[in-house]
Design a protein around this motif. Structure first.
Motif, PDB file in Angstrom:
ATOM      1  N   GLU A  13       0.733  -1.014   0.020  1.00 55.30           N
ATOM      2  CA  GLU A  13      -0.190  -0.078   0.062  1.00 55.30           C
ATOM      3  C   GLU A  13       0.595   1.382  -0.261  1.00 55.30           C
ATOM      4  N   GLN A  15       0.602   4.865  -0.034  1.00 54.97           N
ATOM      5  CA  GLN A  15      -0.041   6.561   0.362  1.00 54.97           C
ATOM      6  C   GLN A  15       0.413   7.749  -0.435  1.00 54.97           C
ATOM      7  N   ARG A 124      -9.794   2.605  -3.246  1.00 55.81           N
ATOM      8  CA  ARG A 124     -10.658   2.759  -2.488  1.00 55.81           C
ATOM      9  C   ARG A 124     -10.679   1.809  -1.211  1.00 55.81           C
ATOM     10  N   TYR A 125     -10.054   2.625   0.405  1.00 53.17           N
ATOM     11  CA  TYR A 125      -9.883   2.136   1.265  1.00 53.17           C
ATOM     12  C   TYR A 125     -11.865   1.187   1.646  1.00 53.17           C
ATOM     13  N   GLU A 126     -11.763   0.166   2.367  1.00 55.43           N
ATOM     14  CA  GLU A 126     -13.108  -0.670   2.184  1.00 55.43           C
ATOM     15  C   GLU A 126     -13.716  -0.100   3.439  1.00 55.43           C
ATOM     16  N   SER A 132      -8.055   6.594  -0.748  1.00 51.05           N
ATOM     17  CA  SER A 132      -8.040   5.980  -2.320  1.00 51.05           C
ATOM     18  C   SER A 132      -5.852   5.691  -1.760  1.00 51.05           C
ATOM     19  N   TYR A 133      -5.413   4.493  -1.926  1.00 52.01           N
ATOM     20  CA  TYR A 133      -4.200   4.269  -1.779  1.00 52.01           C
ATOM     21  C   TYR A 133      -3.820   3.985  -3.209  1.00 52.01           C
ATOM     22  N   HIS A 135      -2.452   0.846  -4.829  1.00 56.45           N
ATOM     23  CA  HIS A 135      -2.141  -0.991  -4.096  1.00 56.45           C
ATOM     24  C   HIS A 135      -1.516  -1.215  -5.551  1.00 56.45           C
TER      25      HIS A 135
END
Ligand SMILES: [Zn+2]
Length: 157
Positions: A13, A15, A124-126, A132-133, A135
């Motif tokens: 991940e 950022q 997107r983060y769940e 978002s990040y 991946h």
């Protein structure tokens, strides 16, 4: 190359401020593909039969050092790389006459073998879909699952 290839995928991940977190490695898995090119296309999302294998765009390659390979800069072996290099040029110059001894000026750089690719996709983060990040998936291609060598260690009696 015959038979299906295997892949290992490591997740990162990344950022927006560049902070990187390892999200773990998946165990090595057999694919439905027999060529690296087929794995690559599916990871780019270009295999309509296997859309779930899409991982985003390719942002780089994964390499591994070949142990014991000659230095890619000066072509000396790993063992010979210690100490100064004796330069023998076909056309001597005042800077590097034949037999001149100069220091390396570089570290041993083994041959790098291309074994995979890095794919990246914004997700997107769940638990917070407003954020978002990036991946990253580090994919290496294997011809077989990892093998283990068993060695017996006998005691002297
Ligand atoms: Zn070298």
């Amino acid at each position: 190359m015959t038979g299906n290839l295997y892949v290992k995928v490591a997740h990162d991940e990344v950022q927006d401020d560049g902070t990187r977190y390892g999200m773990g490695d998946e165990p090595i898995t057999e694919t439905a593909h027999e060529t690296p090119g087929a794995i690559f296309r599916a990871a780019l999302g270009r295999d309509p039969r296997r859309p779930w294998e899409a991982m985003g765009r390719c942002s780089g390659k994964v390499y591994v050092d070949v142990p014991g390979s000659p230095c890619t800069v000066c072509h000396l072996s790993r063992a010979e790389h210690i100490g100064p290099v004796i330069v023998t040029t076909e056309e001597p110059s005042t800077e590097h006459p034949n037999g001149a001894v100069v220091s390396h000026g570089h570290h041993y750089q083994p041959v790098a073998r291309h074994i995979g690719w890095v794919f990246e996709r914004r997700e997107r983060y769940e638990d917070d879909p407003t954020r978002s990040y990036l991946h990253e998936r580090w994919v290496t291609v294997h011809t077989a699952p990892d093998s283990v060598t068993r060695t017996e260690h006998f005691a002297d009696l």
